[in-house]
Write an enzyme that holds these catalytic residues in place. Sequence first.
Site, mmCIF file in Angstrom:
data_model
loop_
_atom_site.group_PDB
_atom_site.id
_atom_site.type_symbol
_atom_site.label_atom_id
_atom_site.label_comp_id
_atom_site.label_asym_id
_atom_site.label_seq_id
_atom_site.Cartn_x
_atom_site.Cartn_y
_atom_site.Cartn_z
ATOM 1 C CE1 TYR A 54 -4.228 -1.536 -0.389
ATOM 2 C CE2 TYR A 54 -3.170 -3.320 1.179
ATOM 3 C CZ TYR A 54 -4.306 -2.683 0.006
ATOM 4 O OH TYR A 54 -5.142 -3.679 -0.091
ATOM 5 C CG HIS A 109 -13.909 -1.598 -2.046
ATOM 6 N ND1 HIS A 109 -13.785 -2.341 -3.211
ATOM 7 C CD2 HIS A 109 -15.039 -2.352 -1.288
ATOM 8 C CE1 HIS A 109 -14.986 -3.255 -3.604
ATOM 9 N NE2 HIS A 109 -15.537 -3.175 -2.228
HETATM 10 C C1 BJW Z 1 -11.719 -0.169 -18.658
HETATM 11 C C2 BJW Z 1 -10.475 0.533 -18.774
HETATM 12 C C3 BJW Z 1 -10.701 1.946 -19.355
HETATM 13 C C4 BJW Z 1 -9.994 -1.183 -18.137
HETATM 14 N N1 BJW Z 1 -12.179 2.107 -19.643
HETATM 15 N N2 BJW Z 1 -12.924 0.188 -18.370
HETATM 16 C C5 BJW Z 1 -18.685 -16.008 -3.412
HETATM 17 C C6 BJW Z 1 -19.925 -15.462 -3.871
HETATM 18 C C7 BJW Z 1 -20.169 -14.156 -3.672
HETATM 19 C C8 BJW Z 1 -19.363 -13.434 -2.903
HETATM 20 C C9 BJW Z 1 -18.230 -13.799 -2.266
HETATM 21 C C10 BJW Z 1 -17.750 -15.157 -2.543
HETATM 22 N N3 BJW Z 1 -16.791 -15.604 -1.884
HETATM 23 C C11 BJW Z 1 -16.360 -14.352 -1.073
HETATM 24 C C12 BJW Z 1 -17.264 -13.452 -1.243
HETATM 25 C C13 BJW Z 1 -17.315 -12.229 -1.060
HETATM 26 C C14 BJW Z 1 -16.137 -11.171 -1.492
HETATM 27 C C15 BJW Z 1 -16.173 -11.560 -2.949
HETATM 28 O O1 BJW Z 1 -16.716 -10.856 -3.535
HETATM 29 N N4 BJW Z 1 -15.132 -12.361 -3.499
HETATM 30 C C16 BJW Z 1 -15.195 -12.563 -4.921
HETATM 31 C C17 BJW Z 1 -13.901 -12.781 -5.302
HETATM 32 C C18 BJW Z 1 -16.271 -13.747 -5.427
HETATM 33 N N5 BJW Z 1 -16.203 -10.006 -1.029
HETATM 34 C C19 BJW Z 1 -15.800 -9.311 -0.059
HETATM 35 O O2 BJW Z 1 -15.392 -9.748 0.914
HETATM 36 C C20 BJW Z 1 -16.273 -7.967 0.333
HETATM 37 N N6 BJW Z 1 -17.111 -7.822 1.618
HETATM 38 C C21 BJW Z 1 -18.244 -8.661 1.843
HETATM 39 O O3 BJW Z 1 -18.791 -9.392 1.070
HETATM 40 O O4 BJW Z 1 -18.526 -8.542 3.182
HETATM 41 C C22 BJW Z 1 -19.819 -9.171 3.297
HETATM 42 C C23 BJW Z 1 -21.067 -8.087 3.618
HETATM 43 C C24 BJW Z 1 -21.179 -7.244 2.434
HETATM 44 C C25 BJW Z 1 -22.151 -6.250 2.514
HETATM 45 C C26 BJW Z 1 -22.882 -6.377 3.733
HETATM 46 C C27 BJW Z 1 -22.923 -7.290 4.570
HETATM 47 C C28 BJW Z 1 -21.793 -8.156 4.641
HETATM 48 C C29 BJW Z 1 -15.047 -7.149 0.532
HETATM 49 C C30 BJW Z 1 -14.455 -6.996 -0.979
HETATM 50 C C31 BJW Z 1 -13.281 -6.099 -0.806
HETATM 51 C C32 BJW Z 1 -12.615 -6.081 -1.897
HETATM 52 N N7 BJW Z 1 -11.384 -5.307 -1.756
HETATM 53 C C33 BJW Z 1 -10.277 -4.924 -3.189
HETATM 54 C C34 BJW Z 1 -9.170 -4.664 -2.461
HETATM 55 C C35 BJW Z 1 -8.823 -3.507 -1.408
HETATM 56 C C36 BJW Z 1 -8.778 -2.042 -1.910
HETATM 57 C C37 BJW Z 1 -7.353 -1.982 -2.831
HETATM 58 O O5 BJW Z 1 -6.546 -2.578 -2.552
HETATM 59 O O6 BJW Z 1 -7.331 -1.251 -3.651
HETATM 60 O O7 BJW Z 1 -11.060 -3.783 -3.539
HETATM 61 S S1 BJW Z 1 -10.158 -6.551 -4.108
HETATM 62 C C38 BJW Z 1 -10.163 -5.129 -5.569
HETATM 63 O O8 BJW Z 1 -11.212 -5.758 -6.405
HETATM 64 C C39 BJW Z 1 -10.580 -3.891 -5.161
HETATM 65 C C40 BJW Z 1 -11.387 -3.397 -6.131
HETATM 66 O O9 BJW Z 1 -12.035 -2.295 -5.715
HETATM 67 C C41 BJW Z 1 -12.210 -4.585 -6.430
HETATM 68 C C42 BJW Z 1 -13.038 -4.505 -7.687
HETATM 69 O O10 BJW Z 1 -12.225 -4.554 -8.701
HETATM 70 P P1 BJW Z 1 -12.738 -3.698 -9.837
HETATM 71 O O11 BJW Z 1 -12.806 -2.278 -9.696
HETATM 72 O O12 BJW Z 1 -14.109 -4.147 -10.590
HETATM 73 O O13 BJW Z 1 -11.389 -3.829 -10.881
HETATM 74 P P2 BJW Z 1 -11.076 -4.907 -11.929
HETATM 75 O O14 BJW Z 1 -9.512 -4.898 -12.280
HETATM 76 O O15 BJW Z 1 -11.683 -6.407 -11.654
HETATM 77 O O16 BJW Z 1 -11.913 -4.521 -13.273
HETATM 78 C C43 BJW Z 1 -11.447 -3.362 -14.149
HETATM 79 C C44 BJW Z 1 -12.411 -3.239 -15.287
HETATM 80 O O17 BJW Z 1 -12.340 -2.162 -15.995
HETATM 81 C C45 BJW Z 1 -12.471 -4.260 -16.244
HETATM 82 O O18 BJW Z 1 -13.836 -4.805 -16.477
HETATM 83 C C46 BJW Z 1 -11.938 -3.619 -17.470
HETATM 84 O O19 BJW Z 1 -12.360 -4.211 -18.645
HETATM 85 C C47 BJW Z 1 -12.444 -2.310 -17.242
HETATM 86 N N8 BJW Z 1 -11.227 -1.291 -18.016
HETATM 87 N N9 BJW Z 1 -9.506 -0.195 -18.912
HETATM 88 C C48 BJW Z 1 -13.038 1.654 -19.082
HETATM 89 N N10 BJW Z 1 -9.880 2.338 -19.803
#
Ligand code: BJW
Length: 237
Positions: A54, A109
């Site tokens: 980080y 996040h």
């Molecule tokens: C462009 C472009 C350009 C490129 N123009 N576009 C099984 C089923 C369902 C859920 C779960 C499961 N097992 C576990 C879970 C829960 C889990 C989860 O979702 N896991 C999955 C992997 C399945 N989630 C959690 O644990 C979350 N908490 C939770 O669920 O708590 C329970 C609860 C919730 C609500 C109420 C009550 C209880 C916490 C999730 C924390 C995520 N943290 C991170 C890292 C921390 C921050 C950091 O270090 O930055 O957050 S992970 C990472 O992924 C980061 C991001 O914010 C997050 C999302 O990623 P994002 O932004 O979508 O990026 P990419 O790279 O995936 O996509 C980029 C997109 O841009 C692509 O589509 C490209 O095409 C596009 N792109 N260039 C336009 N120029």
Amino acid sequence: MHDPIVILTGAGISKESGLDTFRCEGGIWSKVRLEDVATPEGFLRDPDLVHDFYNARRESLRDPAVRPNAAHEALARLERDYPGEVLLVTQNIDDLHERAGSRNLIHMHGELTKARCDACGSVLHWPGPLGQGDSCPNCAVTGRLRPHVVWFGEIPLDMERIYDALDNCGLFLSIGTSGAVYPAAGFVQHLRMAGQARTVELNLDPSEGASLFHDGIYGPASQVVPQFVETILAGKV
Ligand code: BJW
């Protein structure tokens, strides 16, 4: 009466500002294991590794080449000029939306430029490097500060306010997110079940959940977002 708008953004909106996405080719998760750097267990196991990860990303925000692009600026203009409410919910921990001028903004996040004390719960402005030797300025305990970010298994921030806004919006935009991480990935299903809002995805390519949206507009965020904002402000959406 102008329908409230909720906008969800992800790493893709900051890609053209010089910040890596997570899941694209060459993205962050191809260089480090998320279990090591983005889980509470990883932090317990090796806090120095997580702080280094980080610290490097915090440092990259100071690079003069990393600045808001036309998509961030268009969303700030939408908030300023749209006669109804605009809430921006970002999964990004960078500060490019606020630098562009967005104010009604939730960092679900967390924020890279903040630290949190696990001893007293204080959330602190922390623009520089963070490490095990740092002390909390509020409770004076050393070694209990962590990045103010939401890791896997932790509950994202401000969820009640986000779901309230979703339940009252007439238009939902999802910009630059892969739809791979919940609960953000579930917002569109939530809205489709309620049925009241138009849902639009703007992304480089169709995301995993593309078929759930009413409309999809594909291309680089710096191009498609300003164009779409203009159509909203012209009253054509
Ligand atoms: C462009 C472009 C350009 C490129 N123009 N576009 C099984 C089923 C369902 C859920 C779960 C499961 N097992 C576990 C879970 C829960 C889990 C989860 O979702 N896991 C999955 C992997 C399945 N989630 C959690 O644990 C979350 N908490 C939770 O669920 O708590 C329970 C609860 C919730 C609500 C109420 C009550 C209880 C916490 C999730 C924390 C995520 N943290 C991170 C890292 C921390 C921050 C950091 O270090 O930055 O957050 S992970 C990472 O992924 C980061 C991001 O914010 C997050 C999302 O990623 P994002 O932004 O979508 O990026 P990419 O790279 O995936 O996509 C980029 C997109 O841009 C692509 O589509 C490209 O095409 C596009 N792109 N260039 C336009 N120029």
